[in-house]
Design an enzyme around this catalytic site. Sequence first.
Site, PDB file in Angstrom:
ATOM      1  N   GLY A  79       0.816  -1.211   0.000  1.00 52.31           N
ATOM      2  CA  GLY A  79       0.000   0.000   0.000  1.00 52.31           C
ATOM      3  C   GLY A  79       0.843   1.252   0.000  1.00 52.31           C
ATOM      4  N   SER A 176      -5.429   5.154  11.918  1.00 45.43           N
ATOM      5  CA  SER A 176      -3.960   5.026  11.940  1.00 45.43           C
ATOM      6  C   SER A 176      -3.286   6.389  12.021  1.00 45.43           C
ATOM      7  CB  SER A 176      -3.479   4.254  10.709  1.00 45.43           C
ATOM      8  OG  SER A 176      -4.081   2.981  10.640  1.00 45.43           O
ATOM      9  N   ASP A 294      -3.002  -2.416  12.669  1.00 44.83           N
ATOM     10  CA  ASP A 294      -2.176  -3.500  12.148  1.00 44.83           C
ATOM     11  C   ASP A 294      -1.909  -4.555  13.213  1.00 44.83           C
ATOM     12  OD1 ASP A 294      -1.963  -2.627   9.552  1.00 44.83           O
ATOM     13  OD2 ASP A 294       0.060  -1.821   9.745  1.00 44.83           O
TER      14      ASP A 294
END
Length: 405
Positions: A79, A176, A294
């Site tokens: 990504g 995030s 994550d």
Amino acid sequence: MPASKSIANRELVLSALADGVSHLDLGTLDPGDDVRAMREALGALGYGVRDEGDGRLRIAGGEARPPVGPAVIEAHEGGTVARFGIALAAVGAHATVVDGSARMRERPIAPLLRALRELGATVDGDRLPVTVRGPLTGGTVTVPGNESSQFASALLLAAPRMANGLVLRLAGATVSAPFLELTVTALAARGVRVERPAPGVFRVSPQRVSARSLSVPGDVTAATYPAAAAAILGGELTISNADARLAAGAQGDARFFALLEAMGCRVRRGAGSITVSRVGTLAGIAANVSDCSDTFPTLAAVAACATTPTELSGIGHTRKQESDRVSAVAAALRALGGHVTEFADALRIEPAPLHGGVVPSAGDHRIAMAFATLGLEVPGVVIDGAECVAKTFPEFYELLDRLAR
């Protein structure tokens, strides 16, 4: 631990944009496919990247020469490679084709492409593969914060090279968020001033990006797997070359270690090491983990060994990552006898006897590593697609073997 992918890929992009030569030391452990793909992206765009051995790279910034014909960036599963690579390509004036794996073609990228068009780039397509051509002139754009912080990070990394600078606005809550702070910190270390005139607003004027030399610190997200082993198995474990201290601009997944403490572990944090030991039995927690999502598959694996229920929320955006992580984690737990309830934005895990079984990794390195770690405690765990750990931690199974002795 291997070098942090998140830091390494930001520093590679900034080294390309810098005036002068930067040196990055990635250490002797292989940092994985994503960092390798970012290095190759810089080379495809004409930047001078030289491997000097033992994990040391020399990057000649600002010396890009247009390749013969369109450049091609192959992001694979990365990504950051796709999103940062597209923004870096848009700084230049020649055409660049950016593509990725089948899953990467499904992952969100349209908001970034729309923003780049508004800032002066020409972009063909709304999902990978795309062709992008700069140069970026700059201006004011708004991107959503609830899909990926990487859209904003990609734009901020390229901002110093925009002729008119950048005013970036984030719409809605930011997932995030620590990774966005990581980007701002990386820019500041290169002498780039990022102004924040209001919440969710970033302003960067055209300015020089300085070259630098940096030893990239160990990956805190990778450190969660041996830490989880200590939590699941008991005993004590020390992880070197990683820092779990929470601080602005640091690796945000360090919050995982505070959550381990809440589950019944003792954590000692040093400048270059983390020591984890379990105290008594593991207890479940209720936590919103949108800022360290994550790590949620690893937390789920630990939670499966707890004596009380766990609810992890703020994870809806992970359905569009390397896999639909919410469903993939639920499927993995069920394959091992776990009792889990899946919601749009959360998982609830209740105590249940675990047994061996086949865990489908869904091609996702985070799923494979989390449940392979759980396999240290539960006999007979098989990871289908185990090789996907090469994305960020190629030597993971060697580490797991050491922990199993």
